[in-house]
Design a protein around this motif. Structure first.
Motif, mmCIF file in Angstrom:
data_model
loop_
_atom_site.group_PDB
_atom_site.id
_atom_site.type_symbol
_atom_site.label_atom_id
_atom_site.label_comp_id
_atom_site.label_asym_id
_atom_site.label_seq_id
_atom_site.Cartn_x
_atom_site.Cartn_y
_atom_site.Cartn_z
ATOM 1 N N GLY A 117 13.870 -1.831 -3.245
ATOM 2 C CA GLY A 117 13.593 -2.914 -4.111
ATOM 3 C C GLY A 117 12.281 -2.964 -4.861
ATOM 4 N N GLY A 118 11.309 -1.846 -4.338
ATOM 5 C CA GLY A 118 10.186 -1.743 -5.047
ATOM 6 C C GLY A 118 10.166 -1.636 -6.574
ATOM 7 N N ASP A 119 9.162 -2.035 -7.178
ATOM 8 C CA ASP A 119 9.499 -2.193 -8.726
ATOM 9 C C ASP A 119 7.979 -2.174 -9.281
ATOM 10 N N ILE A 120 8.133 -2.331 -10.611
ATOM 11 C CA ILE A 120 6.918 -2.035 -11.501
ATOM 12 C C ILE A 120 5.894 -3.444 -11.362
ATOM 13 N N LYS A 121 6.485 -4.487 -11.281
ATOM 14 C CA LYS A 121 5.454 -5.456 -10.783
ATOM 15 C C LYS A 121 4.677 -5.601 -9.492
ATOM 16 N N GLY A 122 5.448 -4.667 -8.645
ATOM 17 C CA GLY A 122 4.665 -4.410 -7.360
ATOM 18 C C GLY A 122 3.534 -3.568 -7.528
ATOM 19 N N VAL A 123 3.743 -2.582 -8.264
ATOM 20 C CA VAL A 123 2.457 -1.820 -8.642
ATOM 21 C C VAL A 123 1.238 -2.747 -9.379
ATOM 22 N N ILE A 124 1.917 -3.413 -10.192
ATOM 23 C CA ILE A 124 0.910 -4.284 -11.107
ATOM 24 C C ILE A 124 0.258 -5.043 -10.057
ATOM 25 N N ASN A 125 1.107 -5.612 -9.121
ATOM 26 C CA ASN A 125 0.150 -6.651 -7.996
ATOM 27 C C ASN A 125 -0.853 -5.693 -7.208
ATOM 28 N N HIS A 126 -1.037 -4.432 -7.313
ATOM 29 C CA HIS A 126 -1.789 -3.734 -6.354
ATOM 30 C C HIS A 126 -2.913 -2.713 -7.042
ATOM 31 N N LEU A 127 -2.833 -3.156 -8.444
ATOM 32 C CA LEU A 127 -3.887 -2.225 -9.033
ATOM 33 C C LEU A 127 -5.214 -2.474 -8.904
ATOM 34 N N ASP A 128 -5.755 -3.545 -8.415
ATOM 35 C CA ASP A 128 -7.080 -3.884 -8.016
ATOM 36 C C ASP A 128 -7.153 -3.214 -6.673
ATOM 37 N N TYR A 129 -6.233 -2.938 -5.727
ATOM 38 C CA TYR A 129 -6.464 -2.197 -4.843
ATOM 39 C C TYR A 129 -6.623 -0.818 -4.844
ATOM 40 N N LEU A 130 -5.914 -0.095 -5.876
ATOM 41 C CA LEU A 130 -6.078 1.183 -6.156
ATOM 42 C C LEU A 130 -7.523 1.313 -7.002
ATOM 43 N N LYS A 131 -7.917 0.723 -7.871
ATOM 44 C CA LYS A 131 -9.168 0.663 -8.437
ATOM 45 C C LYS A 131 -10.383 0.581 -7.266
ATOM 46 N N ASP A 132 -10.099 -0.248 -6.496
ATOM 47 C CA ASP A 132 -11.436 -0.537 -5.597
ATOM 48 C C ASP A 132 -11.197 0.838 -4.493
ATOM 49 N N LEU A 133 -9.857 1.470 -4.248
ATOM 50 C CA LEU A 133 -9.898 2.577 -3.500
ATOM 51 C C LEU A 133 -10.491 3.918 -4.138
ATOM 52 N N GLY A 134 -10.761 3.931 -5.623
ATOM 53 C CA GLY A 134 -11.511 4.947 -6.279
ATOM 54 C C GLY A 134 -10.674 5.829 -6.985
ATOM 55 N N VAL A 135 -9.354 5.321 -7.112
ATOM 56 C CA VAL A 135 -8.411 5.862 -7.992
ATOM 57 C C VAL A 135 -8.441 5.892 -9.507
ATOM 58 N N THR A 136 -8.320 6.953 -10.026
ATOM 59 C CA THR A 136 -8.589 6.469 -11.550
ATOM 60 C C THR A 136 -7.352 6.766 -12.524
ATOM 61 N N ALA A 137 -6.312 7.028 -11.956
ATOM 62 C CA ALA A 137 -5.144 7.499 -12.758
ATOM 63 C C ALA A 137 -3.911 7.328 -11.772
ATOM 64 N N ILE A 138 -2.716 6.843 -12.456
ATOM 65 C CA ILE A 138 -1.447 6.642 -11.428
ATOM 66 C C ILE A 138 -0.440 7.375 -12.107
ATOM 67 N N TRP A 139 0.321 8.099 -11.338
ATOM 68 C CA TRP A 139 1.483 8.831 -11.688
ATOM 69 C C TRP A 139 2.515 8.104 -11.025
ATOM 70 N N MET A 140 3.557 7.529 -11.410
ATOM 71 C CA MET A 140 4.978 7.133 -10.991
ATOM 72 C C MET A 140 5.766 8.214 -10.802
ATOM 73 N N THR A 141 6.658 8.353 -10.027
ATOM 74 C CA THR A 141 7.987 8.940 -10.277
ATOM 75 C C THR A 141 8.935 8.367 -11.399
ATOM 76 N N PRO A 142 9.824 8.887 -11.988
ATOM 77 C CA PRO A 142 10.212 8.379 -13.114
ATOM 78 C C PRO A 142 10.550 6.986 -13.042
ATOM 79 N N GLU A 143 10.359 6.213 -13.970
ATOM 80 C CA GLU A 143 10.855 4.782 -14.114
ATOM 81 C C GLU A 143 12.021 4.436 -15.040
ATOM 82 N N ILE A 144 12.577 5.358 -15.776
ATOM 83 C CA ILE A 144 13.698 5.229 -16.735
ATOM 84 C C ILE A 144 15.165 4.955 -15.867
ATOM 85 N N GLU A 145 16.036 4.551 -16.663
ATOM 86 C CA GLU A 145 17.090 4.103 -15.866
ATOM 87 C C GLU A 145 17.737 5.458 -15.284
ATOM 88 N N ASN A 146 18.361 5.231 -14.034
ATOM 89 C CA ASN A 146 19.029 6.124 -13.105
ATOM 90 C C ASN A 146 20.037 5.305 -12.746
#
Length: 617
Positions: free
Chosen positions: A165-194
């Motif tokens: 059930g994870g989704d793109i909105k879930g990632v958006i909700n934690h972008l501040d967490y990732l920025k605070d962590l020191g991350v500068t780029a995000i790679w998601m496994t494919p988001e297109i229709e499967n």
């Protein structure tokens, strides 16, 4: 009787009536729209509908040239070639006239290019990539957990291979967490229709190249995700899979050509060997099996040597860059692709976006094999792939050997030294992506025996040596497990679901050891994000002695000294042989502990540790 009456009325009125003059439905147009002002003025539009090849195609739009209408084996397809060099942004109709006099049209649009997309950041060795499997990271929108009509209706967080059930909105909700962590780029496994029957969560069996999987969100939401990342200074890497599609892809039951995908008299799987590509003694069938064999039975191999397939794939990836404003691509299963197609594809992308970053997955077994797939034809390949960098397995194995190996000429830290000493073989080794694990591999913390000292030591190397470091979600909170089966290394990030008992995104939800790991990772990642030496510096290293490996990253503005003690006992390092790099420096600060060193002649080292020192005068 009613039909006859209506027909009589039409005839009396002088109106031509044809009971069979209904136009076939236009089922699909790819790409659905494009942009004016592209440097490559060629555009090939795929039209799909029942018996559509019988239609005559016409357009009327200033500056737009209809070059050719390509009829192919399957009469349900047309491939229409346009030249848009002189066309301005705007809408026009692609008009279809059928032999029975019926008509259909599609309102096509050439959009205005987004000027902000010209400022694409690209992903470089200044960055730290965080890899996410969106289905397993966070569920931001429970309403899309199941979507009616899709083949996979599974939803169980207790199962390794169903959707969670994870989704793109879930990632958006934690972008501040990732920025605070020191991350500068995000790679998601494919988001297109499967839209596959089983294991659809992993994303590598695409069924629609132009559509975000509705269980993750929408195309618009994906674009919002990119915008939200950019507003925080985070770059976005899209995982692309030109090599294969899903067996349930929209075109698989009605192929435009028999050879749209590679066909065999009976099922042929790839050998999973990279050597035939470079082997001077190869049998050509071994090479054909490498690149034309199917990855698995549910992933048909795309025939990239077919010019219509090549155009379809190339335009699709350019479409996503322009539509969403992406910063980079990670190419899945790079060695199994047609390398001439990939080189042409790379040129097409860089023609439009010169700074765009591309790296390829090349899980091969040597530095030479890795270099073969990178650009520059540096080792007598007689062929240039144009690929900037690869996933650097050799560095990964070198770091693991440093942590888990033994002393010896080619073992322990000497292995890592040996791997880096071969960097002359690349055009630019700084563009390789270095990593310790990913969604297909045993997790890093498990691979070092859940030894916290080794965990810190290896990550310290990863974040200070050359290349673009990539980490897998959860490394900062000691997520663990081995990849047998793969599902064990694709567990949920606790706290990403409303029902989770512990929220690992927060200090309160983490254990003491998890918080220690989090603080360590955050400290080093954020230091790297602001370090001139680690982002831009040259690398100088020294032959390891007595299980100790020393290297420097340096610019005119900053010098960082890294000391790897692979011994399980404390050591004292005498630094005389490093005077050429230590000259002028009299003190240092331990980046991780904050401790100050007021002399550099002898440095005390704890057991199994990597020390990161910023030198001072």
């Amino acid at each position: 009787m009613k039909y006859l009456n209506n027909l009589l009325l039409c005839l009396l009125a002088g109106v031509t009536f044809n009971a069979y003059a209904q136009a076939p439905a236009l089922k699909r147009v790819d790409p659905a729209f494009w942009w004016a002002g592209m440097k490559n003025s060629k555009l090939q539009v795929l039209l799909y509908g029942d018996n559509i090849a019988t239609a005559t195609v016409s357009v009327k739009y200033p500056g737009l040239v209809l070059k050719k209408v390509n009829k192919v084996e399957n009469t349900n397809y047309l491939f229409v070639d346009f030249d848009i060099a002189a066309a301005k942004p705007g809408k026009f109709d692609i008009a279809l006239t059928f032999p029975n006099g019926s008509k259909a049209s599609y309102a096509y649009e050439l959009k205005q290019r987004n000027t902000t997309n010209k400022k694409l950041m690209g992903v470089t060795n200044k960055d730290l990539i965080y890899l996410i499997m969106p289905d397993r990271f966070s569920n931001g929108d429970p309403s899309n957990d199941k979507v009616s009509g899709m083949r996979d209706q599974s939803l169980s967080r207790d199962s390794l291979y169903t959707r969670h059930g994870g989704d793109i909105k879930g990632v958006i909700n934690h972008l501040d967490y990732l920025k605070d962590l020191g991350v500068t780029a995000i790679w998601m496994t494919p988001e297109i229709e499967n839209d596959m029957k089983n294991a659809s969560y992993h994303g590598y069996a695409a069924t629609d190249f132009y559509k975000i999987d509705p269980r993750y969100g929408t195309n618009d939401l994906y674009k919002t995700y990119v915008d939200e990342c950019h507003s925080r200074g985070l770059k976005v890497i899209k995982d692309v899979v030109p090599n294969h599609c899903g067996s349930e892809a929209w075109f698989m039951n009605d192929l435009p050509f028999k050879d749209w995908v590679h066909q065999w008299p009976k099922y042929q799987q790839t050998t999973y060997k990279d050597q035939p590509a470079m082997d001077p003694y190869r049998n050509d069938m071994d090479w054909k099996l490498q690149v034309d064999g199917w990855f698995v039975p549910t992933m048909p191999d795309m025939n990239e040597s077919n010019p219509f397939v090549a155009a379809y794939l190339t335009q699709n990836y350019i479409w996503w860059i322009e539509y969403a404003g992406l910063d980079g691509f990670r190419i899945d299963t790079f060695p199994y692709n047609d390398l001439q197609f990939m080189a042409n594809w790379m040129d097409a992308v860089h023609l439009e976006y010169p700074q765009f970053s591309i790296f390829g997955e090349a899980l091969v077994n040597s530095v030479v094999s890795q270099a073969f797939y990178t650009g520059g034809a540096t080792i007598n390949q007689k062929f240039d792939t144009k690929l900037s960098g690869v996933t650097d397995v050799a560095i990964k194995e070198g770091i693991y050997e440093s942590l888990n190996g033994h002393f010896g000429w080619m073992s322990g830290v000497s292995k890592l030294y040996d791997v880096l000493s071969q960097d002359f073989i690349y055009k630019d080794p700084s563009k390789n992506v270095i990593f310790m694990d990913n969604h297909d591999m045993s997790r890093y913390f498990s691979m070092v025996g859940q030894n916290f000292d080794k965990y810190k030591s290896g990550l310290s190397i990863l974040l200070t040596t050359r290349g673009i470091p990539q980490v897998y979600y959860g490394v900062e909170i000691l997520m663990k497990n081995f990849s047998n089966p793969d599902g064990w290394v694709r567990e949920d990030f606790q706290g990403g679901w409303a029902e989770d008992k512990h929220n690992k995104f927060t200090t309160e939800g983490r254990t003491a050891s998890e918080n220690e790991a989090f603080t360590f990772f955050k400290t080093l990642a954020n230091y790297r994000k602001n370090s001139d030496a680690l982002q831009n510096g040259k690398l100088m290293h020294y032959v390891p002695e007595n299980g100790i490996y020393v290297y420097f990253r340096y610019t005119n503005n900053q010098t960082v000294m890294v000391i790897v003690n692979s011994n399980d006992t404390p050591q004292i390092l005498e630094t005389g042989r490093f005077n050429d790099r230590l000259l002028g420096f009299t003190k240092a600060k331990n980046v991780l502990s904050g401790e100050s060193l007021n002399q550099l002649n002898k440095i005390k080292l704890s057991a199994t540790t990597t020390v990161v020192l910023e030198l001072g005068k």
